[in-house]
Motif scaffolding. Structure first.
Motif, PDB file in Angstrom:
ATOM      1  N   SER A  44       0.826  -1.207   0.000  1.00  0.00           N
ATOM      2  CA  SER A  44       0.000   0.000   0.000  1.00  0.00           C
ATOM      3  C   SER A  44       0.860   1.257   0.000  1.00  0.00           C
ATOM      4  CB  SER A  44      -0.932   0.015   1.215  1.00  0.00           C
ATOM      5  OG  SER A  44      -1.889  -0.995   1.120  1.00  0.00           O
ATOM      6  N   GLU A  45       1.941   1.225   0.772  1.00  0.00           N
ATOM      7  CA  GLU A  45       2.859   2.370   0.810  1.00  0.00           C
ATOM      8  C   GLU A  45       3.554   2.564  -0.537  1.00  0.00           C
ATOM      9  OE1 GLU A  45       3.475   4.868   3.134  1.00  0.00           O
ATOM     10  OE2 GLU A  45       1.598   3.970   3.784  1.00  0.00           O
ATOM     11  N   ASP A  46       3.989   1.459  -1.137  1.00  0.00           N
ATOM     12  CA  ASP A  46       4.630   1.543  -2.452  1.00  0.00           C
ATOM     13  C   ASP A  46       3.661   2.100  -3.490  1.00  0.00           C
ATOM     14  OD1 ASP A  46       6.924   0.515  -1.331  1.00  0.00           O
ATOM     15  OD2 ASP A  46       6.616  -1.520  -2.110  1.00  0.00           O
ATOM     16  N   TYR A  47       2.413   1.662  -3.424  1.00  0.00           N
ATOM     17  CA  TYR A  47       1.386   2.144  -4.350  1.00  0.00           C
ATOM     18  C   TYR A  47       1.143   3.644  -4.149  1.00  0.00           C
ATOM     19  CZ  TYR A  47      -3.066   2.503  -6.795  1.00  0.00           C
ATOM     20  OH  TYR A  47      -4.068   2.872  -7.645  1.00  0.00           O
ATOM     21  N   ALA A  48       1.025   4.079  -2.889  1.00  0.00           N
ATOM     22  CA  ALA A  48       0.809   5.496  -2.590  1.00  0.00           C
ATOM     23  C   ALA A  48       1.984   6.334  -3.093  1.00  0.00           C
ATOM     24  CB  ALA A  48       0.604   5.698  -1.092  1.00  0.00           C
ATOM     25  N   ALA A  49       3.194   5.833  -2.909  1.00  0.00           N
ATOM     26  CA  ALA A  49       4.382   6.562  -3.378  1.00  0.00           C
ATOM     27  C   ALA A  49       4.404   6.642  -4.899  1.00  0.00           C
ATOM     28  CB  ALA A  49       5.647   5.894  -2.859  1.00  0.00           C
ATOM     29  N   THR A  50       3.984   5.578  -5.554  1.00  0.00           N
ATOM     30  CA  THR A  50       3.933   5.579  -7.022  1.00  0.00           C
ATOM     31  C   THR A  50       2.905   6.598  -7.521  1.00  0.00           C
ATOM     32  OG1 THR A  50       4.606   3.271  -7.121  1.00  0.00           O
ATOM     33  CG2 THR A  50       3.502   4.162  -9.060  1.00  0.00           C
ATOM     34  N   LEU A  51       1.740   6.633  -6.886  1.00  0.00           N
ATOM     35  CA  LEU A  51       0.713   7.606  -7.281  1.00  0.00           C
ATOM     36  C   LEU A  51       1.176   9.040  -7.067  1.00  0.00           C
ATOM     37  CD1 LEU A  51      -2.679   6.149  -5.996  1.00  0.00           C
ATOM     38  CD2 LEU A  51      -1.934   6.420  -8.355  1.00  0.00           C
ATOM     39  N   ARG A 106       3.729  21.425   3.531  1.00  0.00           N
ATOM     40  CA  ARG A 106       3.972  20.564   4.686  1.00  0.00           C
ATOM     41  C   ARG A 106       3.885  19.084   4.303  1.00  0.00           C
ATOM     42  NH1 ARG A 106       0.994  18.374   8.915  1.00  0.00           N
ATOM     43  NH2 ARG A 106       2.195  18.184  10.815  1.00  0.00           N
ATOM     44  N   VAL A 107       2.893  18.748   3.502  1.00  0.00           N
ATOM     45  CA  VAL A 107       2.747  17.355   3.060  1.00  0.00           C
ATOM     46  C   VAL A 107       3.925  16.949   2.186  1.00  0.00           C
ATOM     47  CG1 VAL A 107       1.387  15.841   1.559  1.00  0.00           C
ATOM     48  CG2 VAL A 107       0.238  17.238   3.275  1.00  0.00           C
ATOM     49  N   SER A 108       4.279  17.806   1.242  1.00  0.00           N
ATOM     50  CA  SER A 108       5.310  17.454   0.262  1.00  0.00           C
ATOM     51  C   SER A 108       6.722  17.421   0.815  1.00  0.00           C
ATOM     52  CB  SER A 108       5.287  18.441  -0.908  1.00  0.00           C
ATOM     53  OG  SER A 108       4.106  18.297  -1.615  1.00  0.00           O
ATOM     54  N   TRP A 109       7.045  18.366   1.663  1.00  0.00           N
ATOM     55  CA  TRP A 109       8.428  18.482   2.103  1.00  0.00           C
ATOM     56  C   TRP A 109       8.665  18.079   3.555  1.00  0.00           C
ATOM     57  CZ3 TRP A 109       6.586  21.544  -1.833  1.00  0.00           C
ATOM     58  CH2 TRP A 109       7.314  21.504  -3.011  1.00  0.00           C
ATOM     59  N   ARG A 110       7.602  17.726   4.270  1.00  0.00           N
ATOM     60  CA  ARG A 110       7.760  17.254   5.645  1.00  0.00           C
ATOM     61  C   ARG A 110       7.201  15.842   5.820  1.00  0.00           C
ATOM     62  NH1 ARG A 110      11.301  20.239   8.605  1.00  0.00           N
ATOM     63  NH2 ARG A 110      10.841  22.427   8.432  1.00  0.00           N
ATOM     64  N   TRP A 112       5.883  13.578   3.501  1.00  0.00           N
ATOM     65  CA  TRP A 112       6.313  12.514   2.576  1.00  0.00           C
ATOM     66  C   TRP A 112       7.687  11.978   2.922  1.00  0.00           C
ATOM     67  CZ3 TRP A 112       4.463   8.765   0.114  1.00  0.00           C
ATOM     68  CH2 TRP A 112       3.241   8.845  -0.533  1.00  0.00           C
ATOM     69  N   PRO A 113       8.674  12.838   3.158  1.00  0.00           N
ATOM     70  CA  PRO A 113       9.980  12.278   3.534  1.00  0.00           C
ATOM     71  C   PRO A 113       9.905  11.421   4.802  1.00  0.00           C
ATOM     72  CG  PRO A 113      10.232  14.557   2.884  1.00  0.00           C
ATOM     73  CD  PRO A 113       8.751  14.296   2.945  1.00  0.00           C
ATOM     74  N   ALA A 114       9.095  11.855   5.769  1.00  0.00           N
ATOM     75  CA  ALA A 114       8.946  11.055   6.993  1.00  0.00           C
ATOM     76  C   ALA A 114       8.266   9.725   6.684  1.00  0.00           C
ATOM     77  CB  ALA A 114       8.131  11.829   8.031  1.00  0.00           C
ATOM     78  N   ARG A 115       7.313   9.753   5.783  1.00  0.00           N
ATOM     79  CA  ARG A 115       6.585   8.528   5.439  1.00  0.00           C
ATOM     80  C   ARG A 115       7.474   7.545   4.695  1.00  0.00           C
ATOM     81  NH1 ARG A 115       0.451   8.573   3.027  1.00  0.00           N
ATOM     82  NH2 ARG A 115       0.186   6.331   2.857  1.00  0.00           N
ATOM     83  N   VAL A 116       8.329   8.046   3.842  1.00  0.00           N
ATOM     84  CA  VAL A 116       9.204   7.172   3.047  1.00  0.00           C
ATOM     85  C   VAL A 116      10.169   6.386   3.924  1.00  0.00           C
ATOM     86  CG1 VAL A 116      11.080   7.204   1.336  1.00  0.00           C
ATOM     87  CG2 VAL A 116       9.006   8.545   0.941  1.00  0.00           C
ATOM     88  N   VAL A 117      10.654   6.998   4.982  1.00  0.00           N
ATOM     89  CA  VAL A 117      11.634   6.319   5.843  1.00  0.00           C
ATOM     90  C   VAL A 117      11.012   5.749   7.119  1.00  0.00           C
ATOM     91  CG1 VAL A 117      13.560   7.687   4.962  1.00  0.00           C
ATOM     92  CG2 VAL A 117      12.323   8.458   7.000  1.00  0.00           C
ATOM     93  N   ALA A 118       9.685   5.804   7.223  1.00  0.00           N
ATOM     94  CA  ALA A 118       9.012   5.361   8.454  1.00  0.00           C
ATOM     95  C   ALA A 118       9.077   3.850   8.627  1.00  0.00           C
ATOM     96  CB  ALA A 118       7.555   5.802   8.429  1.00  0.00           C
ATOM     97  N   ARG A 127      -0.273   8.142   8.355  1.00  0.00           N
ATOM     98  CA  ARG A 127      -1.433   8.055   7.458  1.00  0.00           C
ATOM     99  C   ARG A 127      -2.569   8.941   7.955  1.00  0.00           C
ATOM    100  NH1 ARG A 127      -0.783   1.914   6.993  1.00  0.00           N
ATOM    101  NH2 ARG A 127       0.519   1.717   5.157  1.00  0.00           N
ATOM    102  N   ARG A 128      -2.766   8.990   9.264  1.00  0.00           N
ATOM    103  CA  ARG A 128      -3.806   9.876   9.814  1.00  0.00           C
ATOM    104  C   ARG A 128      -3.492  11.333   9.493  1.00  0.00           C
ATOM    105  NH1 ARG A 128      -3.811   6.165  13.830  1.00  0.00           N
ATOM    106  NH2 ARG A 128      -2.396   7.308  15.194  1.00  0.00           N
ATOM    107  N   ARG A 129      -2.231  11.719   9.637  1.00  0.00           N
ATOM    108  CA  ARG A 129      -1.841  13.101   9.304  1.00  0.00           C
ATOM    109  C   ARG A 129      -2.087  13.390   7.831  1.00  0.00           C
ATOM    110  NH1 ARG A 129       3.631  12.563  12.226  1.00  0.00           N
ATOM    111  NH2 ARG A 129       2.989  12.742  14.380  1.00  0.00           N
ATOM    112  N   PHE A 130      -1.769  12.424   6.969  1.00  0.00           N
ATOM    113  CA  PHE A 130      -2.028  12.593   5.542  1.00  0.00           C
ATOM    114  C   PHE A 130      -3.521  12.742   5.275  1.00  0.00           C
ATOM    115  CE2 PHE A 130       2.268  11.610   4.550  1.00  0.00           C
ATOM    116  CZ  PHE A 130       2.463  12.026   3.244  1.00  0.00           C
TER     117      PHE A 130
END
Length: 140
Positions: A44-51, A106-110, A112-118, A127-130
Motif C-alpha cells: 500500500s505504501e509503495d502504491y501510494a508513493a507511485t501515485l 507541509r505534506v510534500s516536504w515534511r 512525505w519524507p517522513a513517510r518514506v523512511v518510516a 497516514r492519519r496526518r495525511f
C-alpha cells in the motif's frame, strides 16, 4: 466582460474544480479501495508513493494558476464599485489559497519524507496526518 476576464474566470473555475474533484476522488475512492485491494501495508505504501511520484509540479502549477487567474479577475474589479464585503471575501479567498499552499508544502516536504523512511509501526499516525491534510486541502 472582456476576453481576458472570461479566460481567467474559466481557468480559475476549472482548476479549482479539478483540484476539488481529484481530492474527493482520492479520499473517497482511491485510498480506501487501494488499501482494501492491496492489503499488505508495504505494498500500500509503495502504491501510494507511485501515485504521488511527480505530483509536486502539477499541484504547484495549479496553485500558481489559481493565484494568477484570481489576480487577473481582481484587476478589472479594482475600477468597478465593489463593496467592502466583496473585497473582504476576495481577501479571504487569498488567505485560503495561501493556507492550501502551506498544507501542500507541509505534506510534500515534511510528511512525505517522513513517510518514506518510516518504520511499520510509525505508519498509522503518519497516514492519519495525511488523511487530515487531504481533508484540509479538500475543504480549502
Amino acid at each position: 466582460m472582456d476576453v481576458i476576464e472570461l479566460v481567467a474566470g474559466a481557468a480559475h473555475a476549472l482548476v479549482a474544480a479539478a483540484w476539488f474533484g481529484a481530492m474527493v476522488y482520492s479520499l473517497g475512492i482511491v485510498q480506501p479501495r487501494s488499501a482494501r485491494f492491496l492489503g499488505d501495508e508495504r505494498r500500500s505504501e509503495d502504491y501510494a508513493a507511485t501515485l504521488a511520484s511527480g505530483a509536486r509540479r502539477p499541484v504547484l502549477a495549479m496553485i500558481a494558476l489559481l493565484l494568477l487567474s484570481g489576480v487577473a479577475l481582481l484587476a478589472p474589479a479594482a475600477s468597478e464599485d465593489r463593496s467592502d464585503g466583496w473585497w473582504a471575501l476576495m481577501a479571504a479567498k487569498g488567505v485560503l489559497l495561501l493556507a492550501a499552499a502551506f498544507v501542500f508544502w507541509r505534506v510534500s516536504w515534511r510528511l512525505w519524507p517522513a513517510r518514506v523512511v518510516a518504520l511499520a509501526q510509525e505508519l498509522p499516525p503518519l497516514r492519519r496526518r495525511f488523511r487530515h491534510a487531504a481533508m484540509a486541502l479538500t475543504a480549502l
